[in-house]
Design a protein around this motif. Sequence first.
Motif, PDB file in Angstrom:
ATOM      1  N   ARG A 170      73.392  39.534 -15.068  1.00 33.97           N
ATOM      2  CA  ARG A 170      72.297  39.322 -14.114  1.00 33.97           C
ATOM      3  C   ARG A 170      71.809  40.644 -13.531  1.00 33.97           C
ATOM      4  NH1 ARG A 170      71.626  33.964 -12.252  1.00 33.97           N
ATOM      5  NH2 ARG A 170      73.058  32.546 -13.308  1.00 33.97           N
ATOM      6  N   HIS A 171      72.703  41.644 -13.444  1.00 32.02           N
ATOM      7  CA  HIS A 171      72.311  42.963 -12.942  1.00 32.02           C
ATOM      8  C   HIS A 171      71.147  43.541 -13.729  1.00 32.02           C
ATOM      9  CE1 HIS A 171      75.653  43.752 -10.118  1.00 32.02           C
ATOM     10  NE2 HIS A 171      76.435  43.126 -10.977  1.00 32.02           N
ATOM     11  N   PHE A 172      71.026  43.163 -14.980  1.00 28.66           N
ATOM     12  CA  PHE A 172      70.028  43.766 -15.865  1.00 28.66           C
ATOM     13  C   PHE A 172      68.674  43.062 -15.808  1.00 28.66           C
ATOM     14  CE2 PHE A 172      74.113  45.035 -17.415  1.00 28.66           C
ATOM     15  CZ  PHE A 172      73.941  46.341 -17.851  1.00 28.66           C
ATOM     16  N   HIS A 173      68.549  42.020 -14.988  1.00 28.97           N
ATOM     17  CA  HIS A 173      67.333  41.200 -14.985  1.00 28.97           C
ATOM     18  C   HIS A 173      66.781  41.005 -13.576  1.00 28.97           C
ATOM     19  CE1 HIS A 173      67.873  40.057 -19.241  1.00 28.97           C
ATOM     20  NE2 HIS A 173      69.167  40.084 -18.949  1.00 28.97           N
ATOM     21  N   MET A 174      66.945  42.017 -12.702  1.00 31.87           N
ATOM     22  CA  MET A 174      66.521  41.891 -11.308  1.00 31.87           C
ATOM     23  C   MET A 174      65.097  42.396 -11.082  1.00 31.87           C
ATOM     24  SD  MET A 174      69.271  40.527 -10.115  1.00 31.87           S
ATOM     25  CE  MET A 174      68.853  40.469  -8.379  1.00 31.87           C
ATOM     26  N   GLY A 175      64.487  43.012 -12.060  1.00 30.48           N
ATOM     27  CA  GLY A 175      63.189  43.642 -11.873  1.00 30.48           C
ATOM     28  C   GLY A 175      62.013  42.691 -11.869  1.00 30.48           C
ATOM     29  N   LEU A 176      60.931  43.153 -11.254  1.00 29.03           N
ATOM     30  CA  LEU A 176      59.648  42.477 -11.393  1.00 29.03           C
ATOM     31  C   LEU A 176      59.041  42.779 -12.760  1.00 29.03           C
ATOM     32  CD1 LEU A 176      58.103  43.379  -7.908  1.00 29.03           C
ATOM     33  CD2 LEU A 176      59.159  41.200  -8.553  1.00 29.03           C
ATOM     34  N   LEU A 177      59.511  43.883 -13.354  1.00 29.66           N
ATOM     35  CA  LEU A 177      59.036  44.307 -14.676  1.00 29.66           C
ATOM     36  C   LEU A 177      60.193  44.274 -15.659  1.00 29.66           C
ATOM     37  CD1 LEU A 177      57.067  47.516 -13.594  1.00 29.66           C
ATOM     38  CD2 LEU A 177      56.186  45.172 -13.725  1.00 29.66           C
ATOM     39  N   ARG A 178      59.904  43.891 -16.883  1.00 29.54           N
ATOM     40  CA  ARG A 178      60.918  43.923 -17.932  1.00 29.54           C
ATOM     41  C   ARG A 178      61.216  45.369 -18.329  1.00 29.54           C
ATOM     42  NH1 ARG A 178      56.909  40.386 -19.442  1.00 29.54           N
ATOM     43  NH2 ARG A 178      57.413  38.171 -19.091  1.00 29.54           N
ATOM     44  N   GLU A 179      62.253  45.534 -19.115  1.00 28.15           N
ATOM     45  CA  GLU A 179      62.636  46.876 -19.547  1.00 28.15           C
ATOM     46  C   GLU A 179      61.489  47.587 -20.271  1.00 28.15           C
ATOM     47  OE1 GLU A 179      66.003  49.129 -22.337  1.00 28.15           O
ATOM     48  OE2 GLU A 179      66.193  46.981 -21.913  1.00 28.15           O
ATOM     49  N   ASP A 180      60.660  46.850 -20.984  1.00 25.25           N
ATOM     50  CA  ASP A 180      59.549  47.472 -21.705  1.00 25.25           C
ATOM     51  C   ASP A 180      58.329  47.735 -20.818  1.00 25.25           C
ATOM     52  OD1 ASP A 180      58.434  44.974 -21.322  1.00 25.25           O
ATOM     53  OD2 ASP A 180      58.347  44.437 -23.445  1.00 25.25           O
ATOM     54  N   GLY A 181      58.448  47.432 -19.512  1.00 23.86           N
ATOM     55  CA  GLY A 181      57.379  47.719 -18.572  1.00 23.86           C
ATOM     56  C   GLY A 181      56.368  46.618 -18.379  1.00 23.86           C
ATOM     57  N   THR A 182      56.516  45.492 -19.073  1.00 22.81           N
ATOM     58  CA  THR A 182      55.573  44.386 -18.902  1.00 22.81           C
ATOM     59  C   THR A 182      55.976  43.540 -17.693  1.00 22.81           C
ATOM     60  OG1 THR A 182      56.839  43.042 -20.475  1.00 22.81           O
ATOM     61  CG2 THR A 182      54.981  44.312 -21.339  1.00 22.81           C
ATOM     62  N   PRO A 183      54.994  42.987 -16.976  1.00 15.47           N
ATOM     63  CA  PRO A 183      55.300  42.248 -15.753  1.00 15.47           C
ATOM     64  C   PRO A 183      55.817  40.838 -16.026  1.00 15.47           C
ATOM     65  CG  PRO A 183      52.931  42.304 -16.118  1.00 15.47           C
ATOM     66  CD  PRO A 183      53.549  43.187 -17.177  1.00 15.47           C
ATOM     67  N   LYS A 184      56.711  40.396 -15.138  1.00 13.45           N
ATOM     68  CA  LYS A 184      57.186  39.013 -15.158  1.00 13.45           C
ATOM     69  C   LYS A 184      56.329  38.166 -14.220  1.00 13.45           C
ATOM     70  CE  LYS A 184      61.978  40.679 -15.484  1.00 13.45           C
ATOM     71  NZ  LYS A 184      63.309  40.610 -14.835  1.00 13.45           N
ATOM     72  N   ALA A 185      56.639  36.888 -14.163  1.00 11.51           N
ATOM     73  CA  ALA A 185      55.873  35.976 -13.305  1.00 11.51           C
ATOM     74  C   ALA A 185      55.940  36.405 -11.843  1.00 11.51           C
ATOM     75  CB  ALA A 185      56.397  34.553 -13.480  1.00 11.51           C
ATOM     76  N   ALA A 186      57.099  36.920 -11.405  1.00 10.60           N
ATOM     77  CA  ALA A 186      57.251  37.318 -10.002  1.00 10.60           C
ATOM     78  C   ALA A 186      56.329  38.471  -9.635  1.00 10.60           C
ATOM     79  CB  ALA A 186      58.704  37.688  -9.720  1.00 10.60           C
ATOM     80  N   ALA A 187      56.018  39.342 -10.589  1.00 13.62           N
ATOM     81  CA  ALA A 187      55.115  40.460 -10.313  1.00 13.62           C
ATOM     82  C   ALA A 187      53.732  39.963  -9.926  1.00 13.62           C
ATOM     83  CB  ALA A 187      55.030  41.386 -11.518  1.00 13.62           C
ATOM     84  N   ASP A 188      53.312  38.856 -10.518  1.00 19.69           N
ATOM     85  CA  ASP A 188      52.006  38.288 -10.188  1.00 19.69           C
ATOM     86  C   ASP A 188      51.940  37.787  -8.752  1.00 19.69           C
ATOM     87  OD1 ASP A 188      51.126  38.781 -12.762  1.00 19.69           O
ATOM     88  OD2 ASP A 188      51.667  36.786 -13.492  1.00 19.69           O
ATOM     89  N   LEU A 189      53.117  37.500  -8.171  1.00 17.01           N
ATOM     90  CA  LEU A 189      53.172  36.982  -6.805  1.00 17.01           C
ATOM     91  C   LEU A 189      53.432  38.059  -5.767  1.00 17.01           C
ATOM     92  CD1 LEU A 189      55.438  33.836  -7.423  1.00 17.01           C
ATOM     93  CD2 LEU A 189      52.941  33.884  -7.210  1.00 17.01           C
ATOM     94  N   PHE A 190      54.046  39.176  -6.182  1.00 11.59           N
ATOM     95  CA  PHE A 190      54.588  40.119  -5.208  1.00 11.59           C
ATOM     96  C   PHE A 190      53.515  40.688  -4.287  1.00 11.59           C
ATOM     97  CE2 PHE A 190      56.071  44.151  -3.563  1.00 11.59           C
ATOM     98  CZ  PHE A 190      57.350  43.820  -3.127  1.00 11.59           C
ATOM     99  N   CYS A 191      52.347  40.995  -4.832  1.00  6.72           N
ATOM    100  CA  CYS A 191      51.348  41.652  -3.992  1.00  6.72           C
ATOM    101  C   CYS A 191      50.842  40.753  -2.870  1.00  6.72           C
ATOM    102  CB  CYS A 191      50.197  42.171  -4.830  1.00  6.72           C
ATOM    103  SG  CYS A 191      49.281  40.904  -5.698  1.00  6.72           S
ATOM    104  N   ALA A 192      51.121  39.467  -2.959  1.00  4.04           N
ATOM    105  CA  ALA A 192      50.767  38.572  -1.857  1.00  4.04           C
ATOM    106  C   ALA A 192      51.645  38.809  -0.635  1.00  4.04           C
ATOM    107  CB  ALA A 192      50.893  37.113  -2.297  1.00  4.04           C
TER     108      ALA A 192
END
Length: 317
Positions: A170-192
Amino acid sequence: MIEAAKIWNEPNNKSHWDLLIDPDWVMFANLAAAAGKAIRSTRPLLPIVLGGISPIDPSFMRNMQSRGVLDHFDAVAVHGFPLDWNLWQIGEWPAKLEEIKAVSNLPVWVTEVGVSSFGAEEVQAWGLSRTAELLIGRAPRIHWYSLFDLPSAWEATTRHKEAEGSSYYRHFHMGLLREDGTPKAAADLFCAYAPAMGLCQWFHFEDHRLHDAVHWMHRLGVTHLRTGLSWADSFRPNALDWFDRQMEALAEFQVTVTFCFTPEHRGIEPHHTSPPLDVNEFADFCASMVDRYCTRTGVASSPASADPPIAEPTCVP
């Protein structure tokens, strides 16, 4: 460049402080007090925060209070991951803050809170929204952990390693962005939720992701960042050059800098979690970094107790 100085990271977690050497945190108390005094003498008005505790344990804070440590701090910090590792439910966040506030009599910052996308990105996205609902307006600073996934080729900073089973990964999957730099669903929400919610992003020595991080933080509307300057890294060749490049890149943000990690040759044991042989060496490092990167003698008003802004949408990723 520095909004606040934070002393150590998760000192009550054996992954970050050797509890076999210092089971009652006597050595840690001496380290924290020495660092607090050194920073205060260098930048008297700079807020000083006691490192984020994990687990959130009032007894640890009582220990620090009884040893006079909290006299040198303006705020205390907690870390919580109730959907991944903690043995409490996410809805308990307000109660957890009140527990620590009651025993410390100081503002309580949340300098790491996050949800992994290990099981599903939808879980992380829901966890982000629920966390914002529970914490915005209750904590002066909230730092979501983290911007980037941890690269799979690196190691997570934990003594447990793969013995944790799926918890380790789980330590490896805490980002808003994946390892390759593409955004996850949470990134679409964060700026709110920015700028009321900031980010926590650790940068490794000469981290290749630094400038991408700056780009994404601007894009997400981030104003508050927590990162670290490693005492251990300060002994590497060209360490100051890297520190200068890191802090210059982050100069537009309000940065809480965490000072931690014992150099192997300066610890009681040769490990970054070890208490140092001389706490004053760590205190001197903290003071020198604050002197180098805090360009003001103080701050106009301490963010340790300031009310956070109301979250409003600021961008579209």
